[in-house]
Design an enzyme around this catalytic site. Structure first.
Site, PDB file in Angstrom:
ATOM      1  N   HIS A  16       0.819  -1.217   0.000  1.00  0.00           N
ATOM      2  CA  HIS A  16       0.000   0.000   0.000  1.00  0.00           C
ATOM      3  C   HIS A  16       0.854   1.268   0.000  1.00  0.00           C
ATOM      4  CE1 HIS A  16       1.049   0.831   4.193  1.00  0.00           C
ATOM      5  NE2 HIS A  16       0.899  -0.466   4.403  1.00  0.00           N
ATOM      6  N   GLU A  89      -2.180  -6.966   7.721  1.00  0.00           N
ATOM      7  CA  GLU A  89      -0.846  -6.962   8.321  1.00  0.00           C
ATOM      8  C   GLU A  89      -0.861  -7.777   9.613  1.00  0.00           C
ATOM      9  OE1 GLU A  89       2.153  -7.158   8.136  1.00  0.00           O
ATOM     10  OE2 GLU A  89       2.819  -5.135   7.594  1.00  0.00           O
TER      11      GLU A  89
END
Length: 216
Positions: A16, A89
């Protein structure tokens, strides 16, 4: 029998764009932090490059920073994005929200053990192998749905991408730290080989920039 070279599938693992916590060197983990204006610009730029690869599918973490990054590529390709929390994550418990300096000061031995490649539940959270257990199979399932020669783009997070690469390459978990981190909005490419997945590119997509984030 393996597929001919021109018919082998590829996986792009795309990190990202920049967030405010990246800039502050704060451990994000599963905290839902949005992109900065710079992060959105990074995503738009990278999406233009990745769109030229003519991807067949986009799979992304369901956190805001990955959703917004993936949306830039979807807008250019017309593809739908499939979101899955399996690509989030690493959950890092009490580490989340702390800077790396604060983590070292408060949890120094735990932090050092993690960097030595020892299995550590950072902040009481997940082991790296547990992250790979949830993320890697999800990526493989999506890749298995590709046509011959197809390209899958996976939009995820630095630590999750690293552990997924390690698992798909068959590397022992103790050596995953040897895979360098990804800069914001850069990517790695895996390709099918005769003996399984191979690492074709790593931290690609821009001129060299510093790696800032949880996986530093």
């Amino acid at each position: 029998m393996s597929a001919p070279a021109g018919r082998r599938r590829r996986i792009v693992l795309w990190r990202h764009g920049q967030t405010s916590w990246n800039i502050e060197n704060r451990f994000q983990g599963t905290t839902d932090v949005e992109l900065t204006d710079t992060g959105r610009a990074q995503a738009r730029r990278a999406a233009r490059l990745l769109a030229k690869l003519s991807p067949h599918a986009i799979l992304a973490s369901d956190l805001l920073r990955t959703r917004d990054t993936a949306a830039e590529l979807a807008a250019l390709t017309g593809l739908d994005v499939e979101h899955d929390e399996a690509l989030r994550e690493t959950y890092a418990g009490v580490w989340q929200g702390l800077t790396h300096t604060e983590i070292q000061a408060r949890y120094g031995e735990e932090y050092a053990a993690w960097k030595r490649g020892e299995p550590v539940r950072r902040g009481g959270g997940e082991l790296e192998t547990e992250v790979a257990d949830r993320a890697a199979p999800r990526v493989v399932r999506a890749a298995d749905e590709l046509p011959p020669g197809g390209l899958l783009v996976v939009v995820s997070h630095g630590g999750t991408i690293r552990t997924t690469i390690g698992r798909l390459l068959g590397l022992p978990a103790s050596s995953w730290e040897a895979l360098g981190g990804l800069s914001n909005c850069c990517w790695s490419v895996l390709g099918e080989g005769v003996r399984g997945w191979r690492l074709l590119e790593h931290n690609a997509g821009s001129l060299p920039e510093p790696v800032i984030g949880d996986d530093v």
